[in-house]
Scaffold this active site. Structure first.
Site, PDB file in Angstrom:
ATOM      1  N   ASP A  34       2.343   0.057  -7.247  1.00 55.28           N
ATOM      2  CA  ASP A  34       3.356   0.277  -6.208  1.00 55.28           C
ATOM      3  C   ASP A  34       4.230   1.461  -6.634  1.00 55.28           C
ATOM      4  O   ASP A  34       4.719   1.509  -7.758  1.00 55.28           O
ATOM      5  CB  ASP A  34       4.210  -0.995  -6.079  1.00 55.28           C
ATOM      6  CG  ASP A  34       5.180  -0.944  -4.910  1.00 55.28           C
ATOM      7  OD1 ASP A  34       5.365  -1.981  -4.265  1.00 55.28           O
ATOM      8  OD2 ASP A  34       5.770   0.118  -4.653  1.00 55.28           O
ATOM      9  N   ASP A  93       2.570   2.533   0.215  1.00 55.14           N
ATOM     10  CA  ASP A  93       2.709   2.948  -1.186  1.00 55.14           C
ATOM     11  C   ASP A  93       2.226   1.938  -2.201  1.00 55.14           C
ATOM     12  O   ASP A  93       2.574   2.023  -3.360  1.00 55.14           O
ATOM     13  CB  ASP A  93       4.165   3.339  -1.484  1.00 55.14           C
ATOM     14  CG  ASP A  93       5.035   2.141  -1.793  1.00 55.14           C
ATOM     15  OD1 ASP A  93       4.775   1.052  -1.240  1.00 55.14           O
ATOM     16  OD2 ASP A  93       5.964   2.290  -2.606  1.00 55.14           O
ATOM     17  N   GLU A  94       1.418   0.964  -1.764  1.00 58.01           N
ATOM     18  CA  GLU A  94       0.941   0.006  -2.761  1.00 58.01           C
ATOM     19  C   GLU A  94      -0.486  -0.441  -2.498  1.00 58.01           C
ATOM     20  O   GLU A  94      -0.985  -0.320  -1.375  1.00 58.01           O
ATOM     21  CB  GLU A  94       1.865  -1.212  -2.853  1.00 58.01           C
ATOM     22  CG  GLU A  94       1.982  -1.984  -1.587  1.00 58.01           C
ATOM     23  CD  GLU A  94       2.874  -3.220  -1.731  1.00 58.01           C
ATOM     24  OE1 GLU A  94       2.517  -4.111  -2.517  1.00 58.01           O
ATOM     25  OE2 GLU A  94       3.897  -3.280  -1.043  1.00 58.01           O
TER      26      GLU A  94
END
Ligand code: TTP
Ligand code: MG
Length: 392
Positions: free
Chosen positions: A11, A105-106
């Site tokens: 992340d 974003d992960e």
């Protein structure tokens, strides 16, 4: 013997804010808040420097400004973040096709068995972080665990720029038992408050409470929460790229011929599918209805929509039209299912890019957020009725 899985969760740290700090040296090491026009006056994210003032994602910008008046406030530049997001995804896929991307974003990577190729799991996680930094100049946090829950917990524990291992089951409980119960997946404000009212503050407290008590209060979700408190989570890493269709079906306890119950069931299924699609970051164009009659004869009907969607009401409207096209005279239905196929990936950005979002999709998102806040099953669309008739 069951093989212990090796899951990595990665992340990005303060994703939007870190990108802005990278591109504007004047913002480095300073409280920076990204939010604004696109996000209708709420904070998208805050740099770690700004978080010290209590600023966090989702907070009205006006409140952030009161808490952190000397912070720098910049608007969201989605195009730019999307570009970085793509680079990160490509890096994940260099290590395994078993990548489940969540949001922008992960991601989870199942690297079980990849050791011979890339070195041990810790080494792999280091390489991923290193590649991300090399390609984007951004830091990320990674967590390793035998399942998704522990891997994500681990990456969270090490933020920012961390690399945390929660693999060894004997030591895991020692590391996680003192963490607040809010670290358990699915425990939001309301569930957290209820747990605290039962005297359960930490993961360890939850693990030591008899599962029957938790189940009596929270149902199915309670059992899952309790398992997680023991470090158990059997969910698989579901690769986004492989999903060809997303669907749900329900078998009734007794066979049904009442169209209003069938329609309500379709709405419930559409809600679940829409949520799943949103989480996976995809939209679909073909809706398929499946029916199994009391004599076990099974049929399916499909239709292609004008545009890709993950909207509840698009899915519901189409599946209902398909249902109406079937001759149901003197027939009773045992099982009903809906699936959406011809999927396209929106890379988890559809919820952030206002312009690309239809009203139906916004509604799906709103329902999703409300359901999460109030707890699954407690708040649901008014027309989802006859829950007793339904058996998952
Ligand atoms: P997160 O990974 O939740 O947050 P983050 O990367 O900013 O910070 P952390 O170090 O704690 O991971 O979300 C990723 C990005 O998604 C975030 O930078 C901005 C965006 N976002 C929103 O726009 N609104 C929100 O409510 C959240 C939670 C995130
Ligand atoms: Mg992040």
């Amino acid at each position: 013997m069951e093989i212990t899985r090796k899951i990595i969760h990665v992340d990005m740290d303060a994703f939007f804010a870190q990108i802005e700090q990278r591109d504007n040296p004047g913002y480095k090491n300073r409280p920076l808040i990204v939010g604004g026009p696109l996000n209708r006056g709420v904070v998208s994210t805050a740099s770690y420097e700004a978080r010290k003032y209590g600023v966090h994602s989702g907070m009205p910008l006006s409140r952030a400004k009161r808490l952190c008046p000397r912070g720098t406030y910049v608007p969201v530049d989605m195009e730019k973040y999307l570009g970085e997001s793509m680079k990160i995804r490509e890096i994940f896929y260099q290590f395994t096709p078993l990548v489940e991307i969540i949001g922008c974003d992960e991601g989870f990577l199942d690297v079980t068995g990849c050791e011979r190729l890339f070195g041990n799991v810790l080494e792999i996680a280091r390489k991923i972080k290193g590649s991300i930094y090399e390609k984007t100049n951004l830091t990320s946090s990674a967590g390793l665990g035998p399942n998704k829950f522990l891997a994500k917990l681990a990456s969270n524990m090490g933020k920012p720029n961390g690399l945390t291992v929660l693999q060894d089951s004997e030591k895991v409980m020692e590391r996680i038992r003192k963490l607040p119960v809010s670290y358990i997946w699915g425990v939001g404000h309301v569930t957290g408050r209820e747990l605290r009212s039962m005297g359960i503050e930490t993961i360890g407290d939850l693990a030591h409470t008899p599962v029957e008590l938790i189940e009596a209060r929270f149902g199915e979700l309670g059992i899952i929460m309790h398992q997680m408190a023991h470090g158990i989570d059997n969910r698989k890493v579901i690769p986004n790229r492989e999903a060809k269709s997303i669907g749900r079906e329900i078998t009734y306890r007794r066979d049904i011929d009442d169209i209003s119950i069938l329609s309500s069931t379709l709405l419930l299924l559409s809600q679940k599918i829409a949520r799943n699609m949103r989480h996976k970051g995809c939209r679909g164009r073909v809706v398929t209805l499946k029916l199994r009659f009391s004599d076990f004869k099974t049929i399916s009907r499909r239709m292609t929509l004008k545009e890709h969607t993950y909207g509840i009401f698009d899915i519901h409207r189409s599946s209902l039209a398909l249902l109406r096209s079937v001759d149901l005279d003197r027939k009773k239905i045992r099982l009903i299912g809906v699936s959406v196929s011809k999927l396209e990936n929106t890379f988890g950005f559809s919820d952030l890019l206002d312009s690309s979002r239809s009203r139906d999709e916004s509604l799906t998102e709103a329902i999703d957020i409300i359901s999460r806040r109030f707890g699954e099953g407690k708040l649901t669309l008014a027309r989802i009725i006859e829950r007793d008739d339904i058996m998952d």
